[in-house]
Design a protein around this motif. Structure first.
Motif, PDB file in Angstrom:
ATOM      1  N   MET A   1       0.776  -1.228   0.139  1.00  0.00           N
ATOM      2  CA  MET A   1       0.030  -0.061   0.096  1.00  0.00           C
ATOM      3  C   MET A   1       1.034   1.186   0.052  1.00  0.00           C
ATOM      4  O   MET A   1       1.915   1.245   0.651  1.00  0.00           O
ATOM      5  CB  MET A   1      -1.098   0.150   1.106  1.00  0.00           C
ATOM      6  N   ASN A   2       0.616   2.477  -0.887  1.00  0.00           N
ATOM      7  CA  ASN A   2       1.302   3.458  -0.716  1.00  0.00           C
ATOM      8  C   ASN A   2       0.694   4.539  -0.145  1.00  0.00           C
ATOM      9  O   ASN A   2      -0.258   4.965  -0.321  1.00  0.00           O
ATOM     10  CB  ASN A   2       1.477   3.850  -2.374  1.00  0.00           C
ATOM     11  N   ASN A   3       1.451   5.026   1.045  1.00  0.00           N
ATOM     12  CA  ASN A   3       0.767   5.857   1.789  1.00  0.00           C
ATOM     13  C   ASN A   3       0.895   7.415   1.358  1.00  0.00           C
ATOM     14  O   ASN A   3       2.016   7.725   0.532  1.00  0.00           O
ATOM     15  CB  ASN A   3       1.450   6.080   3.147  1.00  0.00           C
ATOM     16  N   THR A   4       0.115   7.981   1.502  1.00  0.00           N
ATOM     17  CA  THR A   4       0.231   9.596   1.184  1.00  0.00           C
ATOM     18  C   THR A   4       1.080  10.190   2.064  1.00  0.00           C
ATOM     19  O   THR A   4       1.488   9.892   3.017  1.00  0.00           O
ATOM     20  CB  THR A   4      -1.147  10.214   1.143  1.00  0.00           C
ATOM     21  N   THR A   5       1.480  11.363   1.339  1.00  0.00           N
ATOM     22  CA  THR A   5       2.659  12.061   2.285  1.00  0.00           C
ATOM     23  C   THR A   5       2.145  12.554   3.666  1.00  0.00           C
ATOM     24  O   THR A   5       2.753  12.562   4.813  1.00  0.00           O
ATOM     25  CB  THR A   5       2.911  13.592   1.336  1.00  0.00           C
ATOM     26  N   GLN A   6       0.624  12.823   3.694  1.00  0.00           N
ATOM     27  CA  GLN A   6      -0.021  13.348   4.707  1.00  0.00           C
ATOM     28  C   GLN A   6      -0.087  12.222   5.772  1.00  0.00           C
ATOM     29  O   GLN A   6       0.346  12.177   6.962  1.00  0.00           O
ATOM     30  CB  GLN A   6      -1.509  13.417   4.566  1.00  0.00           C
ATOM     31  N   GLN A   7      -0.073  11.047   5.355  1.00  0.00           N
ATOM     32  CA  GLN A   7      -0.098   9.524   6.234  1.00  0.00           C
ATOM     33  C   GLN A   7       1.304   9.319   6.605  1.00  0.00           C
ATOM     34  O   GLN A   7       1.540   8.959   7.731  1.00  0.00           O
ATOM     35  CB  GLN A   7      -0.689   8.423   5.540  1.00  0.00           C
ATOM     36  N   THR A  31       1.976  22.253  21.757  1.00  0.00           N
ATOM     37  CA  THR A  31       1.787  22.721  20.600  1.00  0.00           C
ATOM     38  C   THR A  31       0.668  23.868  20.472  1.00  0.00           C
ATOM     39  O   THR A  31       0.514  24.562  19.506  1.00  0.00           O
ATOM     40  CB  THR A  31       1.719  21.926  19.356  1.00  0.00           C
ATOM     41  N   ASP A  32      -0.319  23.913  21.371  1.00  0.00           N
ATOM     42  CA  ASP A  32      -1.168  24.921  21.483  1.00  0.00           C
ATOM     43  C   ASP A  32      -2.082  24.836  20.361  1.00  0.00           C
ATOM     44  O   ASP A  32      -2.650  25.414  19.633  1.00  0.00           O
ATOM     45  CB  ASP A  32      -0.706  26.442  21.451  1.00  0.00           C
ATOM     46  N   THR A  33      -2.309  23.323  20.278  1.00  0.00           N
ATOM     47  CA  THR A  33      -3.577  23.035  19.050  1.00  0.00           C
ATOM     48  C   THR A  33      -4.619  22.031  19.909  1.00  0.00           C
ATOM     49  O   THR A  33      -4.504  21.687  21.141  1.00  0.00           O
ATOM     50  CB  THR A  33      -2.670  22.326  18.148  1.00  0.00           C
ATOM     51  N   ALA A  34      -5.578  21.870  19.177  1.00  0.00           N
ATOM     52  CA  ALA A  34      -6.532  20.850  19.796  1.00  0.00           C
ATOM     53  C   ALA A  34      -6.495  19.325  19.325  1.00  0.00           C
ATOM     54  O   ALA A  34      -5.589  19.092  18.599  1.00  0.00           O
ATOM     55  CB  ALA A  34      -7.971  21.278  18.966  1.00  0.00           C
ATOM     56  N   ILE A  35      -6.585  18.489  20.613  1.00  0.00           N
ATOM     57  CA  ILE A  35      -6.253  17.101  20.389  1.00  0.00           C
ATOM     58  C   ILE A  35      -6.918  16.599  19.233  1.00  0.00           C
ATOM     59  O   ILE A  35      -6.030  15.714  18.567  1.00  0.00           O
ATOM     60  CB  ILE A  35      -7.046  16.372  21.833  1.00  0.00           C
ATOM     61  N   SER A  36      -7.984  16.963  18.716  1.00  0.00           N
ATOM     62  CA  SER A  36      -8.635  16.492  17.351  1.00  0.00           C
ATOM     63  C   SER A  36      -7.652  16.719  16.365  1.00  0.00           C
ATOM     64  O   SER A  36      -7.704  16.063  15.341  1.00  0.00           O
ATOM     65  CB  SER A  36     -10.152  16.908  17.257  1.00  0.00           C
ATOM     66  N   TYR A  37      -7.078  17.872  16.178  1.00  0.00           N
ATOM     67  CA  TYR A  37      -6.166  18.163  15.246  1.00  0.00           C
ATOM     68  C   TYR A  37      -5.129  17.416  15.143  1.00  0.00           C
ATOM     69  O   TYR A  37      -4.681  16.954  14.083  1.00  0.00           O
ATOM     70  CB  TYR A  37      -6.026  19.701  15.274  1.00  0.00           C
ATOM     71  N   GLU A  42      -1.896  12.677  12.725  1.00  0.00           N
ATOM     72  CA  GLU A  42      -1.447  11.417  12.721  1.00  0.00           C
ATOM     73  C   GLU A  42      -2.052  10.523  11.812  1.00  0.00           C
ATOM     74  O   GLU A  42      -1.449   9.450  11.573  1.00  0.00           O
ATOM     75  CB  GLU A  42      -1.514  10.933  14.307  1.00  0.00           C
ATOM     76  N   ARG A  43      -3.518  10.668  11.932  1.00  0.00           N
ATOM     77  CA  ARG A  43      -4.298   9.759  10.869  1.00  0.00           C
ATOM     78  C   ARG A  43      -4.147   9.945   9.437  1.00  0.00           C
ATOM     79  O   ARG A  43      -4.457   9.154   8.617  1.00  0.00           O
ATOM     80  CB  ARG A  43      -5.707   9.624  11.289  1.00  0.00           C
ATOM     81  N   GLY A  44      -3.299  11.054   9.281  1.00  0.00           N
ATOM     82  CA  GLY A  44      -3.148  11.501   7.850  1.00  0.00           C
ATOM     83  C   GLY A  44      -4.534  12.042   7.053  1.00  0.00           C
ATOM     84  O   GLY A  44      -4.578  12.101   6.062  1.00  0.00           O
ATOM     85  N   GLU A  45      -5.255  12.617   7.922  1.00  0.00           N
ATOM     86  CA  GLU A  45      -6.615  13.242   7.429  1.00  0.00           C
ATOM     87  C   GLU A  45      -6.516  14.728   6.917  1.00  0.00           C
ATOM     88  O   GLU A  45      -7.435  15.197   6.565  1.00  0.00           O
ATOM     89  CB  GLU A  45      -7.824  12.963   8.527  1.00  0.00           C
ATOM     90  N   ARG A  46      -5.487  15.263   7.502  1.00  0.00           N
ATOM     91  CA  ARG A  46      -5.481  16.646   7.655  1.00  0.00           C
ATOM     92  C   ARG A  46      -3.968  17.337   6.810  1.00  0.00           C
ATOM     93  O   ARG A  46      -3.050  16.385   7.254  1.00  0.00           O
ATOM     94  CB  ARG A  46      -5.641  17.209   8.771  1.00  0.00           C
ATOM     95  N   ASN A  47      -3.990  18.220   6.154  1.00  0.00           N
ATOM     96  CA  ASN A  47      -2.629  18.849   5.800  1.00  0.00           C
ATOM     97  C   ASN A  47      -2.328  19.485   7.122  1.00  0.00           C
ATOM     98  O   ASN A  47      -2.792  20.365   7.692  1.00  0.00           O
ATOM     99  CB  ASN A  47      -2.947  19.946   4.737  1.00  0.00           C
ATOM    100  N   ILE A  48      -1.040  19.235   7.290  1.00  0.00           N
ATOM    101  CA  ILE A  48      -0.440  20.194   8.537  1.00  0.00           C
ATOM    102  C   ILE A  48       0.237  21.346   7.974  1.00  0.00           C
ATOM    103  O   ILE A  48       1.070  21.373   6.703  1.00  0.00           O
ATOM    104  CB  ILE A  48       0.736  19.254   9.076  1.00  0.00           C
ATOM    105  N   THR A  52       2.668  24.562  12.465  1.00  0.00           N
ATOM    106  CA  THR A  52       2.406  23.498  13.392  1.00  0.00           C
ATOM    107  C   THR A  52       3.587  22.197  13.337  1.00  0.00           C
ATOM    108  O   THR A  52       3.848  21.998  14.463  1.00  0.00           O
ATOM    109  CB  THR A  52       0.988  22.800  13.151  1.00  0.00           C
ATOM    110  N   LEU A  53       3.942  21.965  12.186  1.00  0.00           N
ATOM    111  CA  LEU A  53       5.250  21.168  11.984  1.00  0.00           C
ATOM    112  C   LEU A  53       6.252  21.645  12.700  1.00  0.00           C
ATOM    113  O   LEU A  53       7.038  20.814  13.446  1.00  0.00           O
ATOM    114  CB  LEU A  53       5.336  20.823  10.664  1.00  0.00           C
ATOM    115  N   GLU A  54       6.634  23.068  12.722  1.00  0.00           N
ATOM    116  CA  GLU A  54       7.672  23.706  13.548  1.00  0.00           C
ATOM    117  C   GLU A  54       7.558  23.291  14.947  1.00  0.00           C
ATOM    118  O   GLU A  54       8.498  23.057  15.596  1.00  0.00           O
ATOM    119  CB  GLU A  54       8.000  25.202  13.290  1.00  0.00           C
TER     120      GLU A  54
END
Length: 78
Positions: A1-7, A31-37, A42-48, A52-54
């Motif tokens: 399976m080929n994972n996406t960059t997000q994943q 990181t002063d972000t929401a747990i859900s974010y 981590e699940r690869g569902e959102r663009n970071i 935030t990456l920093e």
């Protein structure tokens, strides 16, 4: 399976978090972000965002570029 960059980025973040015995709640707080974010990253569902990456890299005492190099060197995540 080929994972996406997000994943792949999400898997790397999860790996660092778990290796540091850190909960989602703690990483979100540091990181002063929401747990859900953080969870959706981590699940690869959102663009970071670079900002935030920093923040996440800083929590693990890494530079953003080191963060990618570590994942690439292990050839497991990125």
């Amino acid at each position: 399976m080929n994972n996406t960059t997000q994943q792949r980025i999400g898997a790397t973040i999860r790996s660092f978090r778990k290796a540091n015995n850190m909960t989602l709640e703690q990483l979100a707080e540091y990181t002063d972000t929401a747990i859900s974010y953080i969870g959706s990253i981590e699940r690869g569902e959102r663009n970071i965002t670079i900002n935030t990456l920093e923040k996440i890299a800083h929590v693990f005492d890494l530079d953003v570029f080191d963060f990618f190099a570590v994942g690439s060197a292990n050839n497991e995540f990125i």
